[in-house]
Design a protein around this motif. Structure first.
Motif, PDB file in Angstrom:
ATOM      1  N   ASP A   1      -8.406  -3.175   5.216  1.00 24.25           N
ATOM      2  CA  ASP A   1      -9.082  -1.931   4.823  1.00 24.25           C
ATOM      3  C   ASP A   1      -9.279  -1.009   6.019  1.00 24.25           C
ATOM      4  O   ASP A   1      -9.051   0.201   5.930  1.00 24.25           O
ATOM      5  CB  ASP A   1     -10.431  -2.230   4.158  1.00 24.25           C
ATOM      6  CG  ASP A   1     -10.249  -2.943   2.821  1.00 24.25           C
ATOM      7  OD1 ASP A   1      -9.204  -2.716   2.167  1.00 24.25           O
ATOM      8  OD2 ASP A   1     -11.133  -3.717   2.433  1.00 24.25           O
TER       9      ASP A   1
ATOM     10  N   ASN B   1      -5.900   0.434   6.982  1.00 22.15           N
ATOM     11  CA  ASN B   1      -5.500   1.467   6.022  1.00 22.15           C
ATOM     12  C   ASN B   1      -6.254   2.770   6.273  1.00 22.15           C
ATOM     13  O   ASN B   1      -5.665   3.860   6.215  1.00 22.15           O
ATOM     14  CB  ASN B   1      -5.701   0.977   4.594  1.00 22.15           C
ATOM     15  CG  ASN B   1      -5.002   1.859   3.590  1.00 22.15           C
ATOM     16  OD1 ASN B   1      -3.848   2.245   3.778  1.00 22.15           O
ATOM     17  ND2 ASN B   1      -5.690   2.196   2.521  1.00 22.15           N
ATOM     18  N   GLU B   2      -7.551   2.681   6.583  1.00 23.30           N
ATOM     19  CA  GLU B   2      -8.331   3.892   6.902  1.00 23.30           C
ATOM     20  C   GLU B   2      -7.730   4.621   8.095  1.00 23.30           C
ATOM     21  O   GLU B   2      -7.624   5.852   8.093  1.00 23.30           O
ATOM     22  CB  GLU B   2      -9.787   3.518   7.229  1.00 23.30           C
ATOM     23  CG  GLU B   2     -10.630   3.213   6.025  1.00 23.30           C
ATOM     24  CD  GLU B   2     -12.025   2.733   6.435  1.00 23.30           C
ATOM     25  OE1 GLU B   2     -12.546   3.201   7.485  1.00 23.30           O
ATOM     26  OE2 GLU B   2     -12.596   1.907   5.700  1.00 23.30           O
TER      27      GLU B   2
ATOM     28  N   LYS C   1       0.818  -1.214   0.000  1.00 20.47           N
ATOM     29  CA  LYS C   1       0.000   0.000   0.000  1.00 20.47           C
ATOM     30  C   LYS C   1       0.854   1.267   0.000  1.00 20.47           C
ATOM     31  O   LYS C   1       0.337   2.372   0.117  1.00 20.47           O
ATOM     32  CB  LYS C   1      -0.947  -0.003   1.196  1.00 20.47           C
ATOM     33  CG  LYS C   1      -1.957  -1.133   1.125  1.00 20.47           C
ATOM     34  CD  LYS C   1      -3.239  -0.762   1.809  1.00 20.47           C
ATOM     35  CE  LYS C   1      -4.314  -1.792   1.602  1.00 20.47           C
ATOM     36  NZ  LYS C   1      -5.039  -1.649   0.365  1.00 20.47           N
TER      37      LYS C   1
END
Length: 123
Positions: A113, A116-117, A27
């Motif tokens: 997810d 990552n947020e 990422k």
């Protein structure tokens, strides 16, 4: 372009570090790791480019709660956000981590997810 701050992963299990590093690197994050709370604090004190900590809460020796308490006592470290990463997913564990000073909480196995947020918010 501004240099991106690094993510410090503090976990006593090499497999967790390996998996987290692989996911985060994909990422675009730069990661460094420590195998204990003590080692993590030393890295934080010597590396001003660390922008966020992913802290395993259950480690032998200094656990994540103790490490966060130490960080909160240190002028240079208390502003660094800590995201609690833990296998503990019982009722009250999330609140306990947040009450201890974590800005976020992710249980294992990690929801990438969600992680990552949180990272986008704090790095």
């Amino acid at each position: 372009m501004e240099t991106q701050k690094k993510v410090l992963i503090i976990d006593d299990d090499n497999r967790n570090i390996f998996a987290l590093k692989a996911v985060l690197k994909a990422k675009g994050y730069q990661c460094v790791a420590a195998m204990s709370g003590e080692e993590g604090l030393q890295m934080l004190e010597s590396s001003p480019d660390i922008g966020v900590v992913l802290m395993d809460m259950m480690m032998p020796g200094m656990d994540g709660y103790q490490a966060m308490a130490r960080m909160s006592e240190c002028e240079d470290l208390k502003e660094i956000p800590v995201i609690a990463v833990t296998a503990q997913a019982m009722v009250g564990d999330r609140e306990r981590c947040l009450d201890a000073g974590a800005v976020g909480y992710v249980s294992k196995p990690i929801n990438v997810d969600l992680l990552n947020e949180l990272l986008i918010k704090y790095i």
